[in-house]
Design a protein around this motif. Structure first.
Motif, short mmCIF file in Angstrom:
data_model
loop_
_atom_site.label_atom_id
_atom_site.label_comp_id
_atom_site.label_asym_id
_atom_site.label_seq_id
_atom_site.Cartn_x
_atom_site.Cartn_y
_atom_site.Cartn_z
N UNK A 187 0.86 -1.17 0.00
CA UNK A 187 0.00 0.00 0.00
C UNK A 187 0.90 1.23 0.00
N UNK A 188 0.33 2.37 -0.38
CA UNK A 188 1.16 3.56 -0.52
C UNK A 188 0.51 4.76 0.17
N UNK A 189 1.36 5.60 0.73
CA UNK A 189 0.92 6.86 1.33
C UNK A 189 1.72 7.99 0.71
N UNK A 190 1.02 9.07 0.39
CA UNK A 190 1.69 10.22 -0.23
C UNK A 190 1.83 11.35 0.78
N UNK A 191 3.06 11.83 0.94
CA UNK A 191 3.34 12.97 1.81
C UNK A 191 3.40 14.22 0.95
N UNK A 192 2.35 15.02 1.03
CA UNK A 192 2.26 16.20 0.16
C UNK A 192 3.37 17.21 0.44
N UNK A 193 3.78 17.29 1.68
CA UNK A 193 4.81 18.27 2.05
C UNK A 193 6.15 17.96 1.39
N UNK A 194 6.54 16.69 1.43
CA UNK A 194 7.84 16.30 0.86
C UNK A 194 7.73 15.86 -0.60
N UNK A 195 6.50 15.54 -1.02
CA UNK A 195 6.31 15.06 -2.39
C UNK A 195 6.78 13.63 -2.58
#
Length: 359
Positions: free
Chosen positions: A310-318
């Motif tokens: 599964x994947x999680x996206x960290x918007x702050x770090x991209x």
């Protein structure tokens, strides 16, 4: 699980072996097989070194892993000892090859000498060129094509994938080695028991590189780099191939439907396996892709279980974070099972072959 009374669950966990093997690494995989099945591998190597061979008919649903398991055995014993013969590949390759007129002439010359059937070789070839995925070619024509490939392979153990493919071909398979004049080899039918949910996930999440056509799976076989597209809110695998610039991998048209696109084929495969397992006088084995969750700890090591990603996206770090968990699904009877990686399944195949051959 199906066939459990006739074929008990196979245990790959070995007491005294504490090492955790990386089954995606060639050298670690070699050490894994040696540690867990060294004696059986030695017996089969001796069998092959004595010039003995056998024929295995791999029976399993589409995407069950027939080619993968054969390639693992080829990796262990050598391509000079074992060959993989996919009837589907023969037909597909032939479809393209007959565009060459000289090749077509050579093929027809062979068929005129070796094919017997109710339609002419020319008519059979036309059936090949005009067929769709649901149209099966005449059995006699398939037999002639397979015999032609076996003539090229020579004296090796052969794992046949895709034959029999319909109920009519079951009777042919009973006398296949005599029909193709293929020595007095023992012939063995090996069925692959795999939950439909596993096949469904393999299809739905399959991704292919548009440049090198390398296949991966967003959920089950990830890549080193994963990107998130904020516009379409999707995660994308990035091909690992260093020979070309990084490219996003995409699903094939129709894959999103999963197994429903091949439902008729799956139902026929089930009937084929049931029919063959009802026959007497043939050697049979069963390899399982999965083990019940409640028994997994006692039967397999953690690293033998297929991981699900599964994947999680960290918007702050991209950046994208990849999360790994065991791949757990419900099998066709509603039992929660852990899907296994290919090496432990191949391990069970090796042990069964040794037992069936009486080594």
């Amino acid at each position: 699980m199906k066939y459990e009374k006739e074929f008990p669950l196979f245990k790959t966990k070995v007491e005294g072996i504490a090492k955790k093997f990386n089954l995606s690494d060639l050298n670690d995989r070699k050490a894994y097989f040696e540690a867990k099945a060294g004696d059986d591998i030695a017996k089969l190597k001796k069998y092959f070194d004595e010039g003995k061979t056998f024929i295995v008919y791999l029976l399993g649903k589409k995407n069950a892993g027939k080619g993968t398991y054969t390639k693992l055995l080829m990796e262990i014993f050598g391509r000079d000892k074992i060959a993989h013969l996919s009837v589907g590949d023969i037909v597909r390759d032939l479809h393209a090859a007959v565009e060459d007129e000289s090749y077509k002439k050579e093929l027809l010359d062979y068929l005129r000498k070796n094919y017997r059937g109710y339609i002419t070789p020319e008519q059979a070839l036309e059936a090949l060129l005009g067929r769709d995925q649901k149209t099966l070619l005449p059995n006699e024509f398939i037999m002639a094509l397979v015999k032609r490939e076996i003539d090229k392979i020579g004296k090796k153990t052969i794992f046949i994938d895709g034959f029999p493919r319909n109920l009519d071909q079951v009777s042919y398979s009973m006398f296949f080695k005599q029909l193709i004049d293929y020595r007095e080899d023992p012939d063995i039918f090996i069925a692959i028991d795999i939950p439909e949910k596993v096949i469904d996930e393999r299809m739905k999440y399959r991704r292919v590189c548009p440049i090198c056509h390398t296949p991966r799976n967003l959920k089950l076989f990830t890549t080193q780099d994963v990107e998130y597209d904020e516009k379409d809110e999707k995660f994308y695998l990035i091909c690992d191939n260093p020979d070309h610039e990084k490219s996003r991998m995409h699903g094939k048209e129709g894959d999103e439907m999963g197994i429903e696109s091949i439902r008729d084929r799956l139902e026929l495969d089930d009937k084929l396996i049931a029919k063959i397992f009802s026959l007497h006088g043939i050697q049979k084995g069963l390899i399982r892709n999965a083990v019940p969750v409640e028994k997994a700890k006692a039967y397999v090591d953690d690293y033998e279980i297929t991981p699900a990603y599964e994947y999680e996206y960290d918007q702050a770090s991209g950046k994208v974070k990849t999360i790994e968990n065991p791949f757990v699904v419900k099998d066709d009877e509603g039992v929660e099972v852990c899907s296994l990686l290919a090496p432990p399944v191949a391990l069970s195949l090796i042990r069964q072959l040794v037992e069936i051959l009486g080594l």
